[in-house]
Design a protein around this motif. Structure first.
Motif, PDB file in Angstrom:
ATOM      1  N   LEU A  28       0.729  -1.301  -0.094  1.00 10.55           N
ATOM      2  CA  LEU A  28      -0.089  -0.048  -0.116  1.00 10.55           C
ATOM      3  C   LEU A  28       0.854   1.053   0.016  1.00 10.55           C
ATOM      4  N   ALA A  29       1.829   1.244   0.746  1.00 10.77           N
ATOM      5  CA  ALA A  29       2.829   2.287   0.938  1.00 10.77           C
ATOM      6  C   ALA A  29       3.550   2.632  -0.376  1.00 10.77           C
ATOM      7  N   ALA A  30       4.119   1.284  -1.004  1.00  8.11           N
ATOM      8  CA  ALA A  30       4.546   1.516  -2.446  1.00  8.11           C
ATOM      9  C   ALA A  30       3.692   1.915  -3.415  1.00  8.11           C
ATOM     10  N   THR A  31       2.424   1.656  -3.519  1.00  8.31           N
ATOM     11  CA  THR A  31       1.741   2.257  -4.534  1.00  8.31           C
ATOM     12  C   THR A  31       1.381   3.694  -4.380  1.00  8.31           C
ATOM     13  N   ARG A  32       1.291   4.252  -2.863  1.00  7.00           N
ATOM     14  CA  ARG A  32       1.340   5.731  -2.826  1.00  7.00           C
ATOM     15  C   ARG A  32       2.638   6.283  -3.183  1.00  7.00           C
ATOM     16  N   ILE A  33       3.790   5.701  -2.931  1.00  6.52           N
ATOM     17  CA  ILE A  33       4.933   6.518  -3.300  1.00  6.52           C
ATOM     18  C   ILE A  33       5.196   6.385  -4.834  1.00  6.52           C
ATOM     19  N   ALA A  34       4.694   5.344  -5.697  1.00  7.77           N
ATOM     20  CA  ALA A  34       4.643   5.392  -6.947  1.00  7.77           C
ATOM     21  C   ALA A  34       3.697   6.504  -7.498  1.00  7.77           C
ATOM     22  N   ALA A  35       2.747   6.453  -6.857  1.00 16.97           N
ATOM     23  CA  ALA A  35       1.774   7.611  -7.458  1.00 16.97           C
ATOM     24  C   ALA A  35       2.236   9.073  -7.362  1.00 16.97           C
ATOM     25  N   TYR A  36       2.908   9.467  -6.282  1.00 22.16           N
ATOM     26  CA  TYR A  36       3.605  10.607  -6.043  1.00 22.16           C
ATOM     27  C   TYR A  36       4.613  10.802  -6.891  1.00 22.16           C
ATOM     28  N   SER A  37       5.268   9.746  -7.140  1.00 22.36           N
ATOM     29  CA  SER A  37       6.650   9.971  -7.956  1.00 22.36           C
ATOM     30  C   SER A  37       6.200  10.278  -9.433  1.00 22.36           C
TER      31      SER A  37
END
Length: 151
Positions: A28-37
């Motif tokens: 979940l955190a990885a998906t959020r970071i990918a979205a922001y990046s």
């Protein structure tokens, strides 16, 4: 050109951090970071970064910002002068507020509506004698309220 390169580097670093986070089983955190990046690359591709760079270094844009500030100051000054000059003085505003408050509530709204006003007041029963009013009893109004509610 430099802004696009910086945005691409930030996106690549963000995707790398997202990959490491996913490797640690925090999906979940990885998906959020990918979205922001992905946001910086998207801004470059839509042309927003170029538009912002053009506006940031444009003398015409800064003159426009200055004119907006001057117009805001003029509005603020006219408001201040209007208040000090007595146009709509404090006393007039208070009087208007009091009149508005008086008109806002119906005149009979403060009276309790416990039935029709034509009904006679509760009569004391024949068996109970009423105390004289001159006895100095301060609780007569409380007794009347309690009797009215049947207590």
């Amino acid at each position: 050109m430099i802004a696009e390169t910086i945005c691409s580097a930030v996106s690549a670093a963000g995707l790398g951090i997202a990959a490491i986070t996913a490797y640690r089983k925090r999906f979940l955190a990885a998906t959020r970071i990918a979205a922001y990046s992905l946001v910086p690359v998207a801004l470059v591709m839509t042309g927003v970064v170029q538009w912002l760079a053009d506006k940031a270094f444009s003398p015409t844009a800064w003159v426009g910002v200055g004119l907006l500030g001057v117009s805001w100051l003029l509005f603020a000054m006219t408001r201040m002068v209007e208040r000090r000059a007595g146009v709509g003085s404090r006393k007039e505003r208070r009087a208007a507020n009091k009149a508005a408050q008086r008109d806002a509530v119906a005149p009979a709204a403060s009276a309790p509506s416990l039935g029709s006003s034509a009904a006679p007041a509760a009569q004391p029963k024949a068996g109970k004698a009423k105390k004289p009013a001159d006895s100095g009893d301060d609780f007569s109004d409380v007794e009347a309220i309690l009797k009215k509610h049947g207590i």
